[in-house]
Design a protein around this motif. Structure first.
Motif, PDB file in Angstrom:
ATOM      1  N   ASP A 106       0.811  -1.302  -0.070  1.00 44.45           N
ATOM      2  CA  ASP A 106       0.053   0.030   0.078  1.00 44.45           C
ATOM      3  C   ASP A 106       0.902   1.292   0.117  1.00 44.45           C
ATOM      4  O   ASP A 106       0.512   2.206  -0.650  1.00 44.45           O
ATOM      5  N   LYS A 107       1.928   1.142   0.928  1.00 40.03           N
ATOM      6  CA  LYS A 107       2.787   2.442   1.008  1.00 40.03           C
ATOM      7  C   LYS A 107       3.459   2.667  -0.413  1.00 40.03           C
ATOM      8  O   LYS A 107       3.761   3.889  -0.872  1.00 40.03           O
ATOM      9  N   GLU A 110       1.087   4.049  -2.987  1.00 42.79           N
ATOM     10  CA  GLU A 110       0.962   5.201  -2.383  1.00 42.79           C
ATOM     11  C   GLU A 110       1.940   6.436  -2.784  1.00 42.79           C
ATOM     12  O   GLU A 110       1.755   7.430  -3.400  1.00 42.79           O
ATOM     13  N   ILE A 111       3.176   5.660  -2.612  1.00 37.86           N
ATOM     14  CA  ILE A 111       4.338   6.756  -3.131  1.00 37.86           C
ATOM     15  C   ILE A 111       4.526   7.027  -4.512  1.00 37.86           C
ATOM     16  O   ILE A 111       4.813   7.820  -4.992  1.00 37.86           O
ATOM     17  N   THR A 113       1.860   6.713  -6.526  1.00 37.96           N
ATOM     18  CA  THR A 113       0.862   7.669  -7.045  1.00 37.96           C
ATOM     19  C   THR A 113       1.237   9.045  -6.926  1.00 37.96           C
ATOM     20  O   THR A 113       1.004   9.854  -7.572  1.00 37.96           O
ATOM     21  N   LEU A 114       1.841   9.210  -5.366  1.00 39.71           N
ATOM     22  CA  LEU A 114       2.237  10.683  -5.067  1.00 39.71           C
ATOM     23  C   LEU A 114       3.258  11.251  -6.239  1.00 39.71           C
ATOM     24  O   LEU A 114       3.450  12.362  -6.491  1.00 39.71           O
ATOM     25  N   ARG A 117       1.573  11.995  -9.441  1.00 39.99           N
ATOM     26  CA  ARG A 117       0.501  13.354  -9.304  1.00 39.99           C
ATOM     27  C   ARG A 117       1.684  14.541  -9.045  1.00 39.99           C
ATOM     28  O   ARG A 117       1.312  15.425  -9.662  1.00 39.99           O
TER      29      ARG A 117
END
Length: 347
Positions: A106-107, A110-111, A113-114, A117
């Motif tokens: 998940d992390k 998330e990283i 995805t960030l 973005r």
């Protein structure tokens, strides 16, 4: 099904056995030396020693593991500590391993995805800056020239004011599109759903863009003659904007003496699909996934020769999605493109 013994039990069983074996051998040796050796005493002591050792070892192992596992859970904030107390903690780390793996995945996601973005944010800010900077500098240039004395020349003054006004109009156009797409994204723009004839709406868009298409000698046409109206339920003005943006795009990137064709087909019982097809430049497959991003342009040279705010397709996508419908694209370089979207049929 074979019953799986927990690893902590295996550890306690083996350790208790070894301790019992050693102590029993020592006790047997002492009894032999003392000439009071008795098998029953040795076996009884061995059983007592084994059970006692197993219970103590199991308890200590569970407490030892519990404290460390609880700390890991607390550090990772994966679970509340209360959930650990509802079941014994053993050396069977399957649950903890799964939670840590899930946490790590998940992390990582998330990283990633960030990062995506952040890259998109940088590109978006750069594009906004470029889109606004060009007309701003144009307006500023003409105004400064007028202030430097050109306003005394009546012919030059009128010409420069007209050009500055075009720059202001372009700024207003970009800001209006930004405002609309922002409202669409946050859901602030309400839709006025009504029943209307999509064939009539397409014809009105063709009439509106007739002069624009005539400059490139592009023919705007239906794929066939529609004798009967095709009634749909949607926000008429928003769908008009969708059709206008798609047809304008096909004209911009269409070939001289080309064709832009619109067809309306039954998709399923309560849906129609509207197709906007051209025989223009086409789009490379690598560019298609990002085509609906704000300010995304296929031409990386930074040229703005075709004009527009760079928000047209992004607005199209958001309007269609606000209707809970789908938009599709098929394209091939040097062959042409087809944009299609679904609409609900009126009963």
């Amino acid at each position: 099904m074979k019953k799986v013994i927990k690893k902590s039990y295996k550890f306690a069983i083996k350790t208790a056995f070894y301790i019992t074996l050693v102590i029993s051998v020592l006790i047997a040796a002492v009894l032999l030396v003392s000439n009071v050796f008795h098998v029953g005493i040795v076996l009884g002591f061995s059983a007592f020693c084994y059970i006692t050792s197993f219970l103590i070892i199991q308890y200590r192992v569970e407490r030892f593991i519990y404290r460390r596992v609880k700390k890991i859970y607390d550090d990772l904030t994966l679970l509340e500590s209360a959930s650990l107390r509802r079941q014994p903690i053993t050396t069977d780390m399957a649950t903890l391993t799964q939670e840590i793996d899930k946490f790590a995945k998940d992390k990582k996601l998330e990283i990633e995805t960030l990062k995506v973005r952040e890259e998109y944010r940088k590109e978006f800010i750069g594009n906004v800056s470029h889109e606004l900077k060009t007309p701003l500098f144009t307006v500023q240039g003409y105004v400064l020239t007028l202030l430097d004395g050109a306003m005394n020349n009546e012919k030059l003054r009128e010409q420069y004011l007209e050009r500055a006004n075009k720059g202001v109009e372009r700024l207003i156009y970009i800001v209006q599109d930004l405002d609309m797409i922002t409202k669409l994204e946050v859901g602030d723009l309400s839709l006025n759903i009504e029943t209307f004839d999509i064939v009539e709406l397409v014809a009105s868009v063709f009439d509106l863009l007739e002069m624009k298409s005539a400059k490139k000698k592009i023919t705007l046409t239906f794929d066939m003659f529609y004798a009967d109206p095709i009634m749909v339920k949607a926000d008429k003005e928003r769908i008009r904007q969708v059709l206008t943006n798609l047809v304008v795009n096909s004209i911009k990137y269409g070939r001289i003496k080309g064709t832009t064709e619109i067809s309306i087909e039954n998709l399923i019982k309560n849906k129609v699909i509207v197709r906007v097809t051209d025989n223009g430049e086409g789009i490379a497959k690598a560019n298609i996934p990002r085509l609906f991003e704000r300010f995304y342009r296929i031409d990386k040279s930074g040229s703005r020769k075709e004009g527009g705010s760079g928000l047209g397709l992004a607005i199209v996508k958001h309007i269609i999605e606000a209707h809970d419908e789908k938009i599709y694209i098929e394209s091939e370089l040097s062959v042409g493109s087809e944009f299609s979207f679904t609409l609900e049929k009126a009963k």
